[in-house]
Design a protein around this motif. Structure first.
Motif, PDB file in Angstrom:
ATOM      1  N   PRO A 350       0.813  -1.219   0.000  1.00 23.36           N
ATOM      2  CA  PRO A 350       0.000   0.000   0.000  1.00 23.36           C
ATOM      3  C   PRO A 350       0.843   1.264   0.000  1.00 23.36           C
ATOM      4  O   PRO A 350       1.888   1.335   0.658  1.00 23.36           O
ATOM      5  CB  PRO A 350      -0.824  -0.129   1.288  1.00 23.36           C
ATOM      6  N   GLN A 351       0.384   2.277  -0.723  1.00 27.24           N
ATOM      7  CA  GLN A 351       1.122   3.526  -0.839  1.00 27.24           C
ATOM      8  C   GLN A 351       1.370   4.152   0.528  1.00 27.24           C
ATOM      9  O   GLN A 351       2.459   4.688   0.797  1.00 27.24           O
ATOM     10  CB  GLN A 351       0.354   4.504  -1.746  1.00 27.24           C
ATOM     11  N   GLU A 352       0.380   4.077   1.403  1.00 28.19           N
ATOM     12  CA  GLU A 352       0.539   4.662   2.734  1.00 28.19           C
ATOM     13  C   GLU A 352       1.669   3.985   3.507  1.00 28.19           C
ATOM     14  O   GLU A 352       2.409   4.639   4.243  1.00 28.19           O
ATOM     15  CB  GLU A 352      -0.772   4.539   3.521  1.00 28.19           C
ATOM     16  N   ASP A 353       1.808   2.670   3.342  1.00 30.50           N
ATOM     17  CA  ASP A 353       2.885   1.949   4.025  1.00 30.50           C
ATOM     18  C   ASP A 353       4.252   2.346   3.487  1.00 30.50           C
ATOM     19  O   ASP A 353       5.222   2.498   4.245  1.00 30.50           O
ATOM     20  CB  ASP A 353       2.687   0.433   3.864  1.00 30.50           C
ATOM     21  N   VAL A 354       4.330   2.519   2.167  1.00 26.99           N
ATOM     22  CA  VAL A 354       5.596   2.922   1.553  1.00 26.99           C
ATOM     23  C   VAL A 354       5.981   4.315   2.027  1.00 26.99           C
ATOM     24  O   VAL A 354       7.129   4.564   2.433  1.00 26.99           O
ATOM     25  CB  VAL A 354       5.482   2.884   0.013  1.00 26.99           C
ATOM     26  N   GLU A 355       5.040   5.240   2.001  1.00 26.16           N
ATOM     27  CA  GLU A 355       5.324   6.614   2.427  1.00 26.16           C
ATOM     28  C   GLU A 355       5.730   6.658   3.901  1.00 26.16           C
ATOM     29  O   GLU A 355       6.673   7.383   4.275  1.00 26.16           O
ATOM     30  CB  GLU A 355       4.091   7.483   2.191  1.00 26.16           C
ATOM     31  N   ARG A 356       5.050   5.893   4.736  1.00 22.02           N
ATOM     32  CA  ARG A 356       5.391   5.861   6.162  1.00 22.02           C
ATOM     33  C   ARG A 356       6.801   5.318   6.378  1.00 22.02           C
ATOM     34  O   ARG A 356       7.585   5.866   7.166  1.00 22.02           O
ATOM     35  CB  ARG A 356       4.382   4.988   6.916  1.00 22.02           C
ATOM     36  N   LEU A 357       7.148   4.262   5.664  1.00 16.63           N
ATOM     37  CA  LEU A 357       8.466   3.650   5.781  1.00 16.63           C
ATOM     38  C   LEU A 357       9.560   4.644   5.389  1.00 16.63           C
ATOM     39  O   LEU A 357      10.565   4.817   6.101  1.00 16.63           O
ATOM     40  CB  LEU A 357       8.519   2.416   4.875  1.00 16.63           C
ATOM     41  N   PHE A 358       9.360   5.339   4.265  1.00 15.54           N
ATOM     42  CA  PHE A 358      10.366   6.283   3.782  1.00 15.54           C
ATOM     43  C   PHE A 358      10.488   7.496   4.708  1.00 15.54           C
ATOM     44  O   PHE A 358      11.600   7.963   4.992  1.00 15.54           O
ATOM     45  CB  PHE A 358      10.028   6.744   2.368  1.00 15.54           C
ATOM     46  N   THR A 359       9.356   7.999   5.174  1.00 15.03           N
ATOM     47  CA  THR A 359       9.381   9.167   6.053  1.00 15.03           C
ATOM     48  C   THR A 359      10.106   8.847   7.358  1.00 15.03           C
ATOM     49  O   THR A 359      10.895   9.659   7.869  1.00 15.03           O
ATOM     50  CB  THR A 359       7.946   9.643   6.338  1.00 15.03           C
ATOM     51  N   GLU A 360       9.851   7.662   7.887  1.00 14.70           N
ATOM     52  CA  GLU A 360      10.528   7.248   9.119  1.00 14.70           C
ATOM     53  C   GLU A 360      12.039   7.164   8.905  1.00 14.70           C
ATOM     54  O   GLU A 360      12.822   7.569   9.766  1.00 14.70           O
ATOM     55  CB  GLU A 360       9.974   5.888   9.568  1.00 14.70           C
ATOM     56  N   PHE A 361      12.440   6.684   7.739  1.00 14.01           N
ATOM     57  CA  PHE A 361      13.872   6.531   7.453  1.00 14.01           C
ATOM     58  C   PHE A 361      14.547   7.896   7.327  1.00 14.01           C
ATOM     59  O   PHE A 361      15.575   8.156   7.967  1.00 14.01           O
ATOM     60  CB  PHE A 361      14.051   5.735   6.161  1.00 14.01           C
ATOM     61  N   VAL A 362      13.990   8.782   6.477  1.00 10.51           N
ATOM     62  CA  VAL A 362      14.668  10.062   6.234  1.00 10.51           C
ATOM     63  C   VAL A 362      14.611  10.978   7.448  1.00 10.51           C
ATOM     64  O   VAL A 362      15.349  11.979   7.507  1.00 10.51           O
ATOM     65  CB  VAL A 362      14.091  10.778   4.993  1.00 10.51           C
ATOM     66  N   SER A 363      13.742  10.657   8.425  1.00  9.77           N
ATOM     67  CA  SER A 363      13.661  11.436   9.668  1.00  9.77           C
ATOM     68  C   SER A 363      14.545  10.868  10.774  1.00  9.77           C
ATOM     69  O   SER A 363      14.619  11.444  11.865  1.00  9.77           O
ATOM     70  CB  SER A 363      12.214  11.462  10.174  1.00  9.77           C
ATOM     71  N   SER A 364      15.206   9.758  10.523  1.00 11.95           N
ATOM     72  CA  SER A 364      15.925   9.050  11.579  1.00 11.95           C
ATOM     73  C   SER A 364      17.170   9.811  12.030  1.00 11.95           C
ATOM     74  O   SER A 364      17.788  10.548  11.250  1.00 11.95           O
ATOM     75  CB  SER A 364      16.343   7.662  11.094  1.00 11.95           C
ATOM     76  N   PRO A 365      17.560   9.660  13.295  1.00 10.72           N
ATOM     77  CA  PRO A 365      18.770  10.339  13.783  1.00 10.72           C
ATOM     78  C   PRO A 365      20.040   9.856  13.097  1.00 10.72           C
ATOM     79  O   PRO A 365      21.038  10.590  13.054  1.00 10.72           O
ATOM     80  CB  PRO A 365      18.782   9.994  15.276  1.00 10.72           C
ATOM     81  N   GLN A 366      20.003   8.640  12.530  1.00 13.77           N
ATOM     82  CA  GLN A 366      21.198   8.128  11.854  1.00 13.77           C
ATOM     83  C   GLN A 366      21.580   8.991  10.654  1.00 13.77           C
ATOM     84  O   GLN A 366      22.752   9.057  10.272  1.00 13.77           O
ATOM     85  CB  GLN A 366      20.980   6.681  11.387  1.00 13.77           C
ATOM     86  N   VAL A 367      20.599   9.668  10.034  1.00 14.51           N
ATOM     87  CA  VAL A 367      20.895  10.506   8.870  1.00 14.51           C
ATOM     88  C   VAL A 367      21.897  11.599   9.239  1.00 14.51           C
ATOM     89  O   VAL A 367      22.909  11.805   8.558  1.00 14.51           O
ATOM     90  CB  VAL A 367      19.596  11.125   8.304  1.00 14.51           C
TER      91      VAL A 367
END
Length: 684
Positions: A350-367
């Protein structure tokens, strides 16, 4: 991978296209049902009474599917009732027999129509004379546009829909873990006819997508004609780079060498001119003028001349793709928008799952932590184009010029690459005979564009490896891309020929074939005889995967925002769409990148050519990076070929079921993020 979404989208259109008679206008609302629900219930009751409890689920869903697809032109209500009662197959041996016959014949149709498409597009996609209007006429023609019309007219489509239920993504994910291979094949047969799209819409979509691909394939910049404020040429004469791939890869290559930072800033200026369409038309695929992209001044024979900006063509092409895909909406009740088709039907996430996954990644402190490490390595603050930092990759201590000297000597022409394909597979762990067998079904062709891989649609047919090889041989950039595309070809060939059921051939979605391509691409130097002896190579690989994911997830978030905007503003002009794309790119940049890479309101996430010629494809890349990393961990210390065959001969299951079978867990950002944290600790 350049053409895969076009191929996938058109294959889906062919599979579900149908007759336009007695349907609403192609620009109208949903198609009205001809068969009343009372007739549906009558047929279901009659079949249930005569056949008992065992086939009850298939009866109820199959009859309803036929009713949803039946039009007045197909026959009366009595004809509908007689068809269902006379053609429902209850007994398992007879059902399997029907499946085998359908599978065989669909492979014949898919395979030979695909061969026609490949041949008709050769003048557009391969090196050769300039493309003429007649080439575009034939290349954009879809010979299979009326095929499914015929399948509905002769009732083959109804026979399939009646006996093989369509399962939702939720049902496939929840039930699929316990299905047998044959049950999975039945479920994929149930995906075959779920809607009826008028043939004229199929033809228009084919024409639009082909023209978009041709627009991007011929969008080149002659780098030797670029000058800085001092009038100096920084790039060699004759360097011709396709946007965005060639520009991006040249920018990456300049983290070392003379004038590297100035070259990178110049390329970045070029990219921004393409995005806002201030780029002069005179420098697109032409080398007659000298151009300073920083101040956008154009020169002819040393004198400044007036440039003519590209008239929003980039966004006209994107808008054309939107209208072509939106025209299908009214005929697809299961997936009523292209956004739902791109994610729930094609990607099966689902598109919502993909967007949530990506947003969580690019917001992570590891970045922020990885960015600080990159800044430390570079010895300067990061700039926006450092989104493409590639210093985690091993180049064997050699500058790119020396790598190009190696690759151009090894691969002076496509024939040399073709001859070496079996050796590449042997180096990756395949037995010699199997390597020969796989590569005998892969053809290397000289590409007009950046290169792409195009798989076959029937067993024992040829997959195509399209790549650029210049007059001086294959440069390192071209070699690196070719190894990536070869990974696609190996997946395409194995999953077509070694999977047990034709309806299961392929992979869950294109992210999974991107994962294979990344696996191959990372080993490009090993294949040249330069294995990576760095004891920290696993940590460097983890950081490389992390940063690549961070980069492309932002691009994908922009792509999704743009498609939502187009659905909200279907009457937009190209100029309005341009402003919306730039606004979306700036918004994502400001939210997730400005605090990391500097700059406010940077539009650079809108440069990707796939946004323009491959509708909603971009999410497959970051998903591919995540899958690739999990697979890389799985194959570590094992024979790559053995693990590849074990995983990929699962075929086209839904993504999460496939991943559990392959690596024991679902798709997740956690392995990549955890590995990045461990790598930073080890390297610092």
């Amino acid at each position: 991978m350049r053409n895969i979404i076009i191929i996938m989208a058109m294959a889906t259109l062919i599979a579900v296209s149908g007759c336009n008679e007695n349907q609403e206008a192609v620009t109208g609302g949903p198609v009205k049902a001809f068969i009343e629900q009372t007739a549906v219930e009558k047929v279901i009751q009659t079949l249930n009474d005569s056949l008992g409890e065992a086939p009850k689920f298939r009866i109820e869903r199959g009859v309803q599917q036929v009713a949803n697809l039946w039009r007045e032109s197909d026959g009366t209500v009595e004809d509908f009732e007689d068809f269902c009662l006379g053609n429902f197959v209850a007994e398992e041996p007879a059902l399997e027999n029907l499946y085998r016959k359908l599978e065989r014949n669909f492979e014949i149709f898919n395979g030979y129509f695909h061969k026609m498409d490949v041949l008709l597009k050769e003048p557009i996609q391969l090196e050769g004379p300039e493309i003429e209007p007649v080439d575009m006429m034939f290349g954009s023609y879809n010979a299979a546009a009326h095929l499914t019309d015929d399948f509905f007219n002769n009732k083959i489509a109804f026979l399939t829909a009646l006996n093989f239920p369509f399962y939702s993504l939720k049902e496939k994910t929840e039930k699929g873990a316990t299905w047998s291979r044959l049950e999975w094949a039945y479920a994929r047969m149930g995906d075959r006819f779920t809607s009826r799209i008028p043939a004229e819409i199929i033809q228009q979509a084919s024409k639009t997508l082909t023209e978009a691909d041709a627009y991007i394939s011929d969008y080149n910049i002659y780098m030797g004609r670029l000058v800085n404020d001092k009038g100096e040429n920084l790039f060699p004469d004759g360097m011709k780079l396709i946007t965005h791939w060639g520009l991006r890869d040249e920018l990456k290559s300049n983290y070392a060498g003379a004038n590297g930072l100035e070259k990178q800033r110049m390329i970045y200026d070029v990219m921004k001119r393409i995005i806002d369409q201030s780029i002069p038309q005179q420098v697109i695929n032409k080398d007659e003028y000298t151009w300073n992209p920083a101040d956008n001044k154009l020169f002819k024979d040393g004198a400044e001349v007036q440039g003519n900006p590209e008239p929003d063509k980039r966004y006209e092409v994107l808008l054309g793709n939107f209208h072509a895909m939106k025209a299908i909406d009214a005929y697809n009740p299961n997936f009523p928008t292209y956004i739902s088709r791109a994610f729930e039907e094609y990607m099966e996430i689902p598109q919502e799952d993909v967007e949530r996954l990506f947003t969580e990644f690019v917001s992570s402190p590891q970045v922020k932590e990885v960015a600080a490490f990159i800044s430390q390595r570079l010895g300067r603050p990061l700039e926006p184009f450092d989104i493409w930092y590639n210093g985690f990759k091993s180049r064997g201590g050699l500058p790119e010029e020396q790598l190009t000297a190696i690759t151009s000597k090894k691969y002076p022409d496509p024939k040399a690459l073709q001859a070496d394909l079996p050796n590449i597979l042997v180096k990756l762990g395949w037995p010699q005979e199997k390597a020969r067998q796989i590569t005998s079904l892969i053809s290397v062709d000289p590409s007009r564009g950046a290169g792409h891989a195009w798989g076959a649609e029937m067993r024992n047919d040829i997959a195509r490896l399209r790549t650029r090889i210049g007059a001086g041989g294959m440069d390192y950039k071209g070699y690196n891309i070719a190894v990536h595309e070869f990974g696609h070809n190996v997946e395409q060939t194995v999953t077509m020929n070694d999977v047990d059921y034709y309806m299961l051939q392929g992979v869950p979605n294109t992210a999974f074939t991107e994962a294979v391509a990344f696996l191959f691409q990372k080993r490009d130097l090993e294949l040249l005889g330069m294995p990576n002896a760095d004891p920290n190579k696993d940590h460097m690989m983890a950081l490389d995967n992390f940063w690549a994911s961070y980069e492309i997830m932002g691009v994908s978030l922009v792509d999704m925002k743009v498609w939502k905007w187009m659905y909200d503003n279907p009457a937009a002009s190209p100029a309005e769409l341009k402003e919306a794309v730039i606004s979306a790119a700036k918004e994502v940049w400001n939210n997730y990148y400005a605090g990391i890479l500097g700059g406010k309101d940077e539009p650079i996430l809108a440069i990707y050519s796939h946004m323009i010629d491959n509708p909603l494809y971009l999410s497959n890349y970051p998903m591919g990076h995540l899958i690739d990393f999990q697979i890389e961990q799985q194959v570590k210390g094992k024979n790559l070929a053995d693990e590849f065959n074990r995983m990929y001969t699962q075929g086209r299951l839904v993504p999460q079921v496939w991943m559990k079978g392959a690596v024991g867990q679902e798709i997740s950002i956690k392995p990549t993020m955890n590995a990045a944290t461990e790598a930073l600790k080890a390297l610092q």
